[in-house]
Motif scaffolding. Structure first.
Motif, short mmCIF file in Angstrom:
data_model
loop_
_atom_site.label_atom_id
_atom_site.label_comp_id
_atom_site.label_asym_id
_atom_site.label_seq_id
_atom_site.Cartn_x
_atom_site.Cartn_y
_atom_site.Cartn_z
N ILE A 19 0.87 -1.18 0.00
CA ILE A 19 0.00 0.00 0.00
C ILE A 19 0.90 1.23 0.00
O ILE A 19 1.38 1.66 1.03
CB ILE A 19 -0.96 -0.02 1.20
CG1 ILE A 19 -1.88 -1.23 1.12
CG2 ILE A 19 -1.77 1.27 1.26
CD1 ILE A 19 -2.77 -1.43 2.32
N ALA A 20 1.17 1.71 -1.21
CA ALA A 20 2.04 2.87 -1.41
C ALA A 20 1.61 3.56 -2.69
O ALA A 20 1.12 2.89 -3.61
CB ALA A 20 3.50 2.43 -1.50
N PRO A 21 1.79 4.88 -2.79
CA PRO A 21 1.39 5.59 -4.00
C PRO A 21 1.95 4.99 -5.30
O PRO A 21 1.26 4.93 -6.31
CB PRO A 21 1.92 7.01 -3.78
CG PRO A 21 1.94 7.16 -2.29
CD PRO A 21 2.32 5.79 -1.77
N ALA A 22 3.17 4.50 -5.26
CA ALA A 22 3.79 3.92 -6.46
C ALA A 22 3.16 2.59 -6.86
O ALA A 22 3.31 2.15 -8.00
CB ALA A 22 5.28 3.74 -6.23
N GLY A 23 2.43 1.95 -5.94
CA GLY A 23 1.85 0.65 -6.22
C GLY A 23 0.39 0.67 -6.63
O GLY A 23 -0.21 -0.39 -6.82
N VAL A 24 -0.21 1.85 -6.82
CA VAL A 24 -1.63 1.92 -7.18
C VAL A 24 -1.83 1.41 -8.61
O VAL A 24 -1.19 1.87 -9.55
CB VAL A 24 -2.19 3.36 -7.08
CG1 VAL A 24 -3.62 3.42 -7.57
CG2 VAL A 24 -2.11 3.86 -5.65
N LEU A 25 -2.73 0.41 -8.75
CA LEU A 25 -3.06 -0.13 -10.07
C LEU A 25 -4.39 0.39 -10.59
O LEU A 25 -4.56 0.61 -11.78
CB LEU A 25 -3.15 -1.66 -10.01
CG LEU A 25 -1.87 -2.44 -9.79
CD1 LEU A 25 -2.18 -3.92 -9.68
CD2 LEU A 25 -0.89 -2.17 -10.91
N ASP A 26 -5.37 0.53 -9.70
CA ASP A 26 -6.72 0.90 -10.10
C ASP A 26 -7.47 1.36 -8.86
O ASP A 26 -6.99 1.20 -7.73
CB ASP A 26 -7.42 -0.31 -10.71
CG ASP A 26 -8.56 0.06 -11.65
OD1 ASP A 26 -8.86 1.27 -11.78
OD2 ASP A 26 -9.16 -0.85 -12.25
#
Length: 76
Positions: A19-26
């Motif tokens: 859970i990190a901004p760089a890991g957002v998929l959708d």
């Protein structure tokens, strides 16, 4: 598809590995119930972890996510 039993309106975000901004998929602003765009599938590398996080939910609300997937194999 995402669903949440909360009586409050929720939002849901899908992350890759953490859970990190760089890991957002959708994501969805309609976390109580929303269905994905089947025409725009997301490819996820093997061994990855999908995490769905709801925000705005009542205490004791239950969130569920259903994933439809196809395993792609590389030919050698």
């Amino acid at each position: 598809m995402v669903h949440c039993t909360s009586s409050n309106q929720t939002a849901a975000r899908l992350y890759l590995d953490s859970i990190a901004p760089a890991g957002v998929l959708d994501g969805s602003r309609a976390g109580n119930f929303d269905v994905a765009d089947q025409g725009s599938p997301i490819q996820v590398p093997g061994g990855s972890v999908l995490i769905c996080q709801w925000t705005g939910a009542d205490n004791n609300a239950v969130g569920t996510m259903r994933v439809q997937y196809v395993v792609l194999k590389q030919r050698r």
